[in-house]
Scaffold this active site. Structure first.
Site, PDB file in Angstrom:
ATOM      1  CG  LEU A   1      -2.196  -0.758   1.240  1.00 47.88           C
ATOM      2  CD1 LEU A   1      -2.884  -0.617   2.598  1.00 47.88           C
ATOM      3  CD2 LEU A   1      -3.136  -0.301   0.129  1.00 47.88           C
ATOM      4  CG  ASP A   2       0.937   4.006  -3.280  1.00 45.99           C
ATOM      5  OD1 ASP A   2       1.868   3.223  -3.508  1.00 45.99           O
ATOM      6  OD2 ASP A   2       0.171   4.441  -4.157  1.00 45.99           O
ATOM      7  N   PRO A   3       2.244   4.944   0.910  1.00 48.49           N
ATOM      8  CG  PRO A   3       4.380   5.829   1.261  1.00 48.49           C
ATOM      9  CD  PRO A   3       3.534   5.161   0.215  1.00 48.49           C
ATOM     10  CG  MET A   4      -2.281   9.526   0.094  1.00 44.57           C
ATOM     11  SD  MET A   4      -2.718  10.113  -1.580  1.00 44.57           S
ATOM     12  CE  MET A   4      -3.832   8.807  -2.105  1.00 44.57           C
ATOM     13  CB  ALA A   5      -3.082   3.763   0.429  1.00 40.91           C
TER      14      ALA A   5
END
Length: 297
Positions: free
Chosen positions: A39-43
């Protein structure tokens, strides 16, 4: 001794998937930890974590279908196709006004089903041995090849219109390898206004749901799924006798038994409820494709 198991974690924003793995290693006191899909850091949302011998199951989980909720901002394109990038184009008011609910719905329908998708250039896909996002950050131009993905559900939950952007909350069910950022980008391009992702949350990976996940501050002592339970959420189960379990664990085939399998990959579970491993057909026989450690608790 740490028992093998699958841990479901609700990742907060701002942390990488590797950060969550590192914290899980500390909480459980073992180095043998991995995850089934970044998962991306933003997600935010569901990370499926394997501990000890259960890491062997991750390869069977990573390809599962996934469900996300997301917010797409129409009217602004960014360098990364999400809110972490720099704006590169802003739509004028007339173009934004032309993006009616009916047009949004029509273009979303075009992005539903089996589609060809070009992943975001800021992705973890490797190009000549280096991650695409590393090449982009180094100032290189990166063009990734289109891939076939399946978006089985792409529904609008709510639309909010502002003076300079339209925020569309959506739910997406898709095959592994689908980029929600790319859906946001492509929807914006199709409408002629640009688009990017401002929020992303993964709520399901195959048979695992974020409702059953623990938050990052409660990893120590968190309940894990046994390998057998985790496997049963991932594939059909074949119950085997103690003798059959012993043979499979020793690398022997179950001769002439292939008709018992209901899928190409099946979880073999012994009479004690322990996962023997993942088995497959080999001609008319059943053969182990992956064996679990015999000590599972």
């Amino acid at each position: 001794m740490v028992s093998p198991g699958i841990l479901l974690v609700d990742k907060p924003g701002g942390l990488t998937s590797h950060d969550v793995v590192a914290r899980t290693r500390r909480a459980f006191g073992t180095r043998k930890v991995g995850h089934a899909g970044t998962l991306d850091p933003m997600a935010t949302g569901l990370l499926v974590i394997g501990i000890e011998g259960a890491t062997r199951l991750l390869t069977y989980i990573v390809g599962a279908d996934k469900t996300y909720t997301a917010t797409i901002r129409l009217g602004v394109s960014t360098t990364t196709d999400d809110a972490e990038g720099e704006p590169v184009r802003t739509a004028d008011p007339a173009a934004l006004a032309s993006a009616t609910d009916a047009r949004i719905a029509a273009e979303i329908a075009e992005l539903t089903g089996a589609i060809s998708q070009v992943p975001s250039s800021v992705s973890a896909i490797k190009v000549d041995g280096r991650r695409a996002y590393d090449r982009v950050r180094a100032g290189e131009e990166v063009e990734l090849a289109a891939r076939q993905v399946t978006v089985s559900r792409f529904d609008v939950l709510e639309t909010r219109r502002g003076s300079d952007a339209i925020d569309v909350d959506v739910v997406v069910e898709c095959s592994s390898g689908t980029y929600i950022r790319a859906l946001a980008r492509d929807l914006g391009e199709a409408l002629g206004v640009g688009g990017h992702l401002t929020a992303l949350r993964r709520t399901r990976v195959g048979g695992f749901d974020v409702a059953d996940a623990v938050d990052i501050d409660h990893l120590a002592g968190a309940q894990t799924l046994s390998p057998a339970e985790a496997a049963s959420r991932t594939m059909p189960v074949l119950e085997v006798t103690a003798d059959e379990a012993r043979d499979l664990r020793h690398g022997k085939r179950l001769l002439g038994q292939a008709a018992r399998l209901k899928a190409s990959e099946v979880a073999a579970v012994d009479p004690d409820g322990l996962l023997v491993g993942v088995v497959e057909a080999r001609g008319r026989d059943i053969k182990s494709a992956m064996n679990m450690p015999e000590v599972q608790g």
